[in-house]
Design an enzyme around this catalytic site. Sequence first.
Site, PDB file in Angstrom:
ATOM      1  N   ASP A   1       0.955  -1.200  -0.077  1.00 21.97           N
ATOM      2  CA  ASP A   1      -0.162  -0.077  -0.086  1.00 21.97           C
ATOM      3  C   ASP A   1       0.834   1.436  -0.161  1.00 21.97           C
ATOM      4  O   ASP A   1       2.251   1.047   0.235  1.00 21.97           O
ATOM      5  CB  ASP A   1      -1.037  -0.060   1.192  1.00 21.97           C
TER       6      ASP A   1
ATOM      7  N   TYR B   1      -0.926   8.205  -2.139  1.00 20.62           N
ATOM      8  CA  TYR B   1      -1.290   8.351  -3.716  1.00 20.62           C
ATOM      9  C   TYR B   1      -2.527   9.010  -4.100  1.00 20.62           C
ATOM     10  O   TYR B   1      -2.635   9.551  -5.481  1.00 20.62           O
ATOM     11  CB  TYR B   1      -1.663   6.982  -3.977  1.00 20.62           C
ATOM     12  N   GLY B   2      -3.257   9.564  -3.344  1.00 12.71           N
ATOM     13  CA  GLY B   2      -4.773  10.274  -3.855  1.00 12.71           C
ATOM     14  C   GLY B   2      -4.610  11.053  -4.670  1.00 12.71           C
ATOM     15  O   GLY B   2      -5.641  11.267  -5.649  1.00 12.71           O
TER      16      GLY B   2
ATOM     17  N   CYS C   1      -4.682  -1.529  -1.710  1.00 14.82           N
ATOM     18  CA  CYS C   1      -4.688   0.156  -2.133  1.00 14.82           C
ATOM     19  C   CYS C   1      -5.775   0.154  -3.314  1.00 14.82           C
ATOM     20  O   CYS C   1      -5.321  -0.403  -4.505  1.00 14.82           O
ATOM     21  CB  CYS C   1      -3.504   0.752  -2.183  1.00 14.82           C
ATOM     22  N   ASN C   2      -6.840   0.912  -3.057  1.00 19.09           N
ATOM     23  CA  ASN C   2      -7.760   0.974  -4.009  1.00 19.09           C
ATOM     24  C   ASN C   2      -7.236   2.044  -5.150  1.00 19.09           C
ATOM     25  O   ASN C   2      -7.417   1.952  -6.242  1.00 19.09           O
ATOM     26  CB  ASN C   2      -9.103   1.698  -3.533  1.00 19.09           C
ATOM     27  N   THR C   3      -6.382   3.071  -4.921  1.00 18.92           N
ATOM     28  CA  THR C   3      -6.177   4.024  -5.710  1.00 18.92           C
ATOM     29  C   THR C   3      -5.081   3.540  -6.717  1.00 18.92           C
ATOM     30  O   THR C   3      -4.866   3.911  -7.752  1.00 18.92           O
ATOM     31  CB  THR C   3      -5.381   5.383  -4.848  1.00 18.92           C
TER      32      THR C   3
ATOM     33  N   CYS D   1     -11.062   3.013   0.480  1.00 16.29           N
ATOM     34  CA  CYS D   1      -9.702   3.454   0.539  1.00 16.29           C
ATOM     35  C   CYS D   1      -9.288   2.766   1.889  1.00 16.29           C
ATOM     36  O   CYS D   1      -9.948   2.662   2.873  1.00 16.29           O
ATOM     37  CB  CYS D   1      -9.349   4.869   0.943  1.00 16.29           C
ATOM     38  N   THR D   2      -8.185   1.948   1.736  1.00 14.60           N
ATOM     39  CA  THR D   2      -8.051   0.920   2.856  1.00 14.60           C
ATOM     40  C   THR D   2      -7.443   1.611   4.174  1.00 14.60           C
ATOM     41  O   THR D   2      -7.405   0.722   5.193  1.00 14.60           O
ATOM     42  CB  THR D   2      -6.908  -0.118   2.413  1.00 14.60           C
TER      43      THR D   2
HETATM   44  N1  DGL Z   1      -4.767   3.395   0.974  1.00 18.55           N
HETATM   45  C1  DGL Z   1      -4.830   3.805  -0.215  1.00 18.55           C
HETATM   46  C2  DGL Z   1      -6.185   3.200  -1.018  1.00 18.55           C
HETATM   47  O1  DGL Z   1      -6.738   2.361  -0.481  1.00 18.55           O
HETATM   48  C3  DGL Z   1      -4.944   5.139  -0.498  1.00 18.55           C
HETATM   49  C4  DGL Z   1      -4.279   6.128   0.359  1.00 18.55           C
HETATM   50  C5  DGL Z   1      -3.196   7.313  -0.390  1.00 18.55           C
HETATM   51  O2  DGL Z   1      -2.195   7.131  -0.579  1.00 18.55           O
HETATM   52  O3  DGL Z   1      -3.800   8.367  -0.709  1.00 18.55           O
HETATM   53  O4  DGL Z   1      -6.753   4.056  -1.931  1.00 18.55           O
END
Ligand code: DGL
Length: 261
Positions: free
Chosen positions: A9, A41-42, A73-75, A187-188
């Site tokens: 992540d 990452y967002g 990580c969804n992003t 988002c995790t």
């Molecule tokens: N944990 C990440 C997700 O599931 C994103 C957090 C980030 O880096 O902005 O999207």
Amino acid sequence: MSIRLLVFDSGVGGLSVLKEIRRRVPTADILYVADDAAFPYGDWEDEPLKAHVVATIGRLIAREAPDAVVIACNTASTLVLPALRALHAIPFVGTVPAIKPAAETTRSGVVGVLSTPGTMRRDYTRALIRDFAASCHVRLVGSSELAPLAEAAMRGEPIEDAAIRFEIEPAFIEVEGRRTDKIVLACTHYPFLLDRLAALAPWPVDWIDPADAIARRVVSLLGLTAAPDAPLAPGTAQLTSGKPWPSALLPVLARFGLEPR
Ligand code: DGL
């Protein structure tokens, strides 16, 4: 020999997924990698983020030789899975917004999706809504702040109620007398704020966290036998910056049976 999993992540949010994997397959040999050098990452643009994650995962695979990779990580998952699968022969399990289960269980037909801005604008997310939630009213909310707030909360720093409330309120809407009744935690990082989210919500909703579904997918895709009673194998956690883990996070890692590397 136990299976070797790389769980990845941008930060410590992916531990919400790791927790469920640990619960179902405690014997897996796990390396958790947080890409702190690139967090969050967002707000990254899509192409640079894709190139960065593909290169980073490529280096980790070359060095660590995992049997499979979980992108917790969804992003990242909504952007890079096809490229990773095209490059590497090992299985990848991604984390994508749990829009389908939310649409299947909503009673009001009004669903909120809380994510980063990147996940919110992805074609992948729009396709999930088109394919599985066409009959629902879906409110996408992309927050740049919530993941960093979750990281700060995990380090034990105080977070103002108002800061959290400001980020989540747009997901609570009323459409023709029907109110949001499900909110997807896309988002995790967000499951680590769950108590605060529930306490600060304008009205009660069900919060949908896909972590257990991802752990089940890991078990089925890799043909593992879930062995919840087996002793926990030691795991390791690493930061891409090469810095030592902040001392405030050491108890968090210990909670998940991870040794800082
Ligand atoms: N944990 C990440 C997700 O599931 C994103 C957090 C980030 O880096 O902005 O999207």
